[in-house]
Motif scaffolding. Structure first.
Motif, PDB file in Angstrom:
ATOM      1  N   GLN A   1       0.824  -1.207   0.000  1.00  0.00           N
ATOM      2  CA  GLN A   1       0.000   0.000   0.000  1.00  0.00           C
ATOM      3  C   GLN A   1       0.860   1.260   0.000  1.00  0.00           C
ATOM      4  O   GLN A   1       0.521   2.258  -0.654  1.00  0.00           O
ATOM      5  CB  GLN A   1      -0.933  -0.002   1.216  1.00  0.00           C
ATOM      6  CG  GLN A   1      -1.962  -1.115   1.215  1.00  0.00           C
ATOM      7  CD  GLN A   1      -2.944  -0.991   0.063  1.00  0.00           C
ATOM      8  OE1 GLN A   1      -3.378   0.104  -0.284  1.00  0.00           O
ATOM      9  NE2 GLN A   1      -3.292  -2.113  -0.543  1.00  0.00           N
ATOM     10  N   ARG A   2       1.985   1.225   0.712  1.00  0.00           N
ATOM     11  CA  ARG A   2       2.880   2.381   0.716  1.00  0.00           C
ATOM     12  C   ARG A   2       3.522   2.580  -0.664  1.00  0.00           C
ATOM     13  O   ARG A   2       3.650   3.721  -1.143  1.00  0.00           O
ATOM     14  CB  ARG A   2       3.958   2.183   1.779  1.00  0.00           C
ATOM     15  CG  ARG A   2       5.044   3.246   1.771  1.00  0.00           C
ATOM     16  CD  ARG A   2       4.488   4.636   2.036  1.00  0.00           C
ATOM     17  NE  ARG A   2       5.501   5.657   1.843  1.00  0.00           N
ATOM     18  CZ  ARG A   2       6.401   6.001   2.751  1.00  0.00           C
ATOM     19  NH1 ARG A   2       6.413   5.404   3.945  1.00  0.00           N
ATOM     20  NH2 ARG A   2       7.277   6.958   2.501  1.00  0.00           N
ATOM     21  N   LEU A   3       3.912   1.513  -1.308  1.00  0.00           N
ATOM     22  CA  LEU A   3       4.495   1.626  -2.641  1.00  0.00           C
ATOM     23  C   LEU A   3       3.481   2.183  -3.641  1.00  0.00           C
ATOM     24  O   LEU A   3       3.852   2.939  -4.549  1.00  0.00           O
ATOM     25  CB  LEU A   3       4.996   0.259  -3.115  1.00  0.00           C
ATOM     26  CG  LEU A   3       6.193  -0.325  -2.361  1.00  0.00           C
ATOM     27  CD1 LEU A   3       6.499  -1.729  -2.868  1.00  0.00           C
ATOM     28  CD2 LEU A   3       7.418   0.568  -2.503  1.00  0.00           C
ATOM     29  N   ALA A   4       2.214   1.808  -3.486  1.00  0.00           N
ATOM     30  CA  ALA A   4       1.187   2.327  -4.394  1.00  0.00           C
ATOM     31  C   ALA A   4       1.032   3.837  -4.255  1.00  0.00           C
ATOM     32  O   ALA A   4       0.667   4.518  -5.223  1.00  0.00           O
ATOM     33  CB  ALA A   4      -0.145   1.628  -4.118  1.00  0.00           C
ATOM     34  N   ILE A   5       1.319   4.355  -3.071  1.00  0.00           N
ATOM     35  CA  ILE A   5       1.239   5.805  -2.868  1.00  0.00           C
ATOM     36  C   ILE A   5       2.401   6.519  -3.544  1.00  0.00           C
ATOM     37  O   ILE A   5       2.289   7.687  -3.939  1.00  0.00           O
ATOM     38  CB  ILE A   5       1.208   6.118  -1.359  1.00  0.00           C
ATOM     39  CG1 ILE A   5      -0.042   5.504  -0.723  1.00  0.00           C
ATOM     40  CG2 ILE A   5       1.248   7.614  -1.102  1.00  0.00           C
ATOM     41  CD1 ILE A   5      -0.090   5.669   0.774  1.00  0.00           C
ATOM     42  N   GLU A   6       3.520   5.838  -3.712  1.00  0.00           N
ATOM     43  CA  GLU A   6       4.724   6.466  -4.248  1.00  0.00           C
ATOM     44  C   GLU A   6       4.703   6.642  -5.764  1.00  0.00           C
ATOM     45  O   GLU A   6       5.627   7.217  -6.314  1.00  0.00           O
ATOM     46  CB  GLU A   6       5.959   5.628  -3.863  1.00  0.00           C
ATOM     47  CG  GLU A   6       6.242   5.594  -2.367  1.00  0.00           C
ATOM     48  CD  GLU A   6       6.604   6.966  -1.820  1.00  0.00           C
ATOM     49  OE1 GLU A   6       7.189   7.767  -2.586  1.00  0.00           O
ATOM     50  OE2 GLU A   6       6.305   7.245  -0.648  1.00  0.00           O
ATOM     51  N   VAL A   7       3.685   6.120  -6.428  1.00  0.00           N
ATOM     52  CA  VAL A   7       3.592   6.269  -7.890  1.00  0.00           C
ATOM     53  C   VAL A   7       2.409   7.168  -8.228  1.00  0.00           C
ATOM     54  O   VAL A   7       1.548   7.440  -7.386  1.00  0.00           O
ATOM     55  CB  VAL A   7       3.448   4.900  -8.590  1.00  0.00           C
ATOM     56  CG1 VAL A   7       4.674   4.040  -8.339  1.00  0.00           C
ATOM     57  CG2 VAL A   7       2.189   4.181  -8.120  1.00  0.00           C
ATOM     58  N   ARG A   8       2.364   7.619  -9.477  1.00  0.00           N
ATOM     59  CA  ARG A   8       1.300   8.515  -9.917  1.00  0.00           C
ATOM     60  C   ARG A   8      -0.016   7.757 -10.085  1.00  0.00           C
ATOM     61  O   ARG A   8      -0.042   6.524 -10.149  1.00  0.00           O
ATOM     62  CB  ARG A   8       1.677   9.183 -11.237  1.00  0.00           C
ATOM     63  CG  ARG A   8       2.979   9.951 -11.229  1.00  0.00           C
ATOM     64  CD  ARG A   8       3.392  10.313 -12.660  1.00  0.00           C
ATOM     65  NE  ARG A   8       3.527   9.135 -13.509  1.00  0.00           N
ATOM     66  CZ  ARG A   8       3.871   9.176 -14.786  1.00  0.00           C
ATOM     67  NH1 ARG A   8       4.098  10.342 -15.377  1.00  0.00           N
ATOM     68  NH2 ARG A   8       3.978   8.058 -15.492  1.00  0.00           N
ATOM     69  N   ARG A   9      -1.095   8.542 -10.167  1.00  0.00           N
ATOM     70  CA  ARG A   9      -2.403   7.926 -10.410  1.00  0.00           C
ATOM     71  C   ARG A   9      -2.461   7.274 -11.791  1.00  0.00           C
ATOM     72  O   ARG A   9      -3.171   6.287 -11.977  1.00  0.00           O
ATOM     73  CB  ARG A   9      -3.506   8.974 -10.286  1.00  0.00           C
ATOM     74  CG  ARG A   9      -3.689   9.544  -8.902  1.00  0.00           C
ATOM     75  CD  ARG A   9      -4.787  10.589  -8.890  1.00  0.00           C
ATOM     76  NE  ARG A   9      -6.060  10.023  -9.284  1.00  0.00           N
ATOM     77  CZ  ARG A   9      -6.944   9.475  -8.444  1.00  0.00           C
ATOM     78  NH1 ARG A   9      -6.652   9.406  -7.144  1.00  0.00           N
ATOM     79  NH2 ARG A   9      -8.086   8.988  -8.880  1.00  0.00           N
TER      80      ARG A   9
END
Length: 305
Positions: free
Chosen positions: A157-165
């Motif tokens: 979930q943290r890695l998903a935040i680190e990329v763009r939409r």
């Protein structure tokens, strides 16, 4: 009075008698006509009243049916909304990894094929990052598989935040993740890879407190007192392989193979770093000093931390 006068008088009387008879007959006929009209109106009023009563009953029935139909329509609309929400939930579940909550392998494959076709038509770059996270074996040994799975989910979930939409991050399998970066070239992919390596290295682990007098070791397990101060991270590292369309391949399969080869190179280098496709990497990179590696990191080449 002469005979002629008598004759005229008789005629006058005769005309008056005939006029009286005609008027009497007219009045009689008028009376009969009025009676007939009254009877006819009375006869016509009876069906009209019955028709009005029947029409009122029919109108009441139509109103009841309309209310019933409106209520049924509202109920059907509620059911349709519930079914649409359930379908959306099923569609989301079908493309979501149940352990980590990010996109699953099936969604990654479909998205990769679609993005490759779109970027090929538009002649735009597309970067593919393949991550392999190490260190979960020590967490499983010290805290159990359930706790290791919770850490993996929180990290995903943290890695998903680190990329763009506009980007796509999903679980490729095990502790491997795939990231698709539309409209991103080599330099942009290198920056994202560097940021993801740092995120994995510095991510706060959701682990229970250790017994007093001990501190977690580098691998996440128990260690000696004072070991936490010298600990460089949380015991997790990420090795990342990068492939870019069209430089490293023009199809989804060739891009994945190039990213996998680059990932193996990053793993052999000790992890906690990223590598590009081997066919396009400078062979002299392995002989560079840490200072040269630090300089080239900003230009798109990463060295082990």
């Amino acid at each position: 009075m002469t005979r002629h006068d008598l004759t005229r008088h008789d005629l006058t009387r005769h005309d008056l008698s005939r006029h009286d008879l005609t008027r009497h007959d007219h009045e009689r006929r008028l009376g009969m006509t009025t009676a007939v009209l009254v009877q006819a109106l009375a006869a016509l009023s009876l069906p009209t009243s019955a028709t009005a009563a029947a029409l009122g009953v029919h109108t009441a029935r139509l109103r009841r049916r309309h209310r019933h139909g409106a209520a049924r329509t509202a109920e059907l609309r509620r059911r349709v909304r519930r079914l649409e929400a359930a379908r959306a939930g099923l569609e989301r579940t079908a493309v979501t990894d149940p352990l980590t909550g990010v996109w699953n392998y099936r969604h990654l494959q479909l998205t990769l094929d679609r993005e490759v076709a779109r970027h090929t038509r538009g002649e735009r770059p597309l970067a593919v990052l393949l991550l392999d996270i190490s260190g979960f074996e020590a967490i499983s040994a010290a805290h159990g598989h359930h706790r290791a799975h919770a850490v993996l989910r929180d990290l995903a979930q943290r890695l998903a935040i680190e990329v763009r939409r506009a980007d796509t991050l999903g679980r490729y399998g095990g502790e491997e993740f795939l990231v698709l970066l539309p409209d991103t070239g080599v330099e942009g992919a290198a920056q994202v890879a560097e940021r993801l390596c740092w995120t994995v290295r510095r991510h706060r682990l959701l682990l229970p407190a250790e017994p007093p007098g001990t501190a977690p070791g580098p691998s996440g397990g128990p260690g000696a007192p004072g070991d936490a101060a010298a600990r460089p991270g949380n015991g997790l590292t990420a090795a990342i392989g990068i492939a870019v369309l069209p430089r490293d391949g023009a199809h989804a399969a060739t891009l994945l193979r190039a990213a996998d080869r680059a990932l193996r190179d990053a793993t052999r280098a000790g992890g906690d770093c990223w590598r590009g496709a081997p066919a396009h990497r400078d062979p002299a990179a392995a002989r560079r000093t840490p200072i040269e590696d630090s300089t080239r990191t900003q230009l798109g080449v990463s060295a082990p931390q």
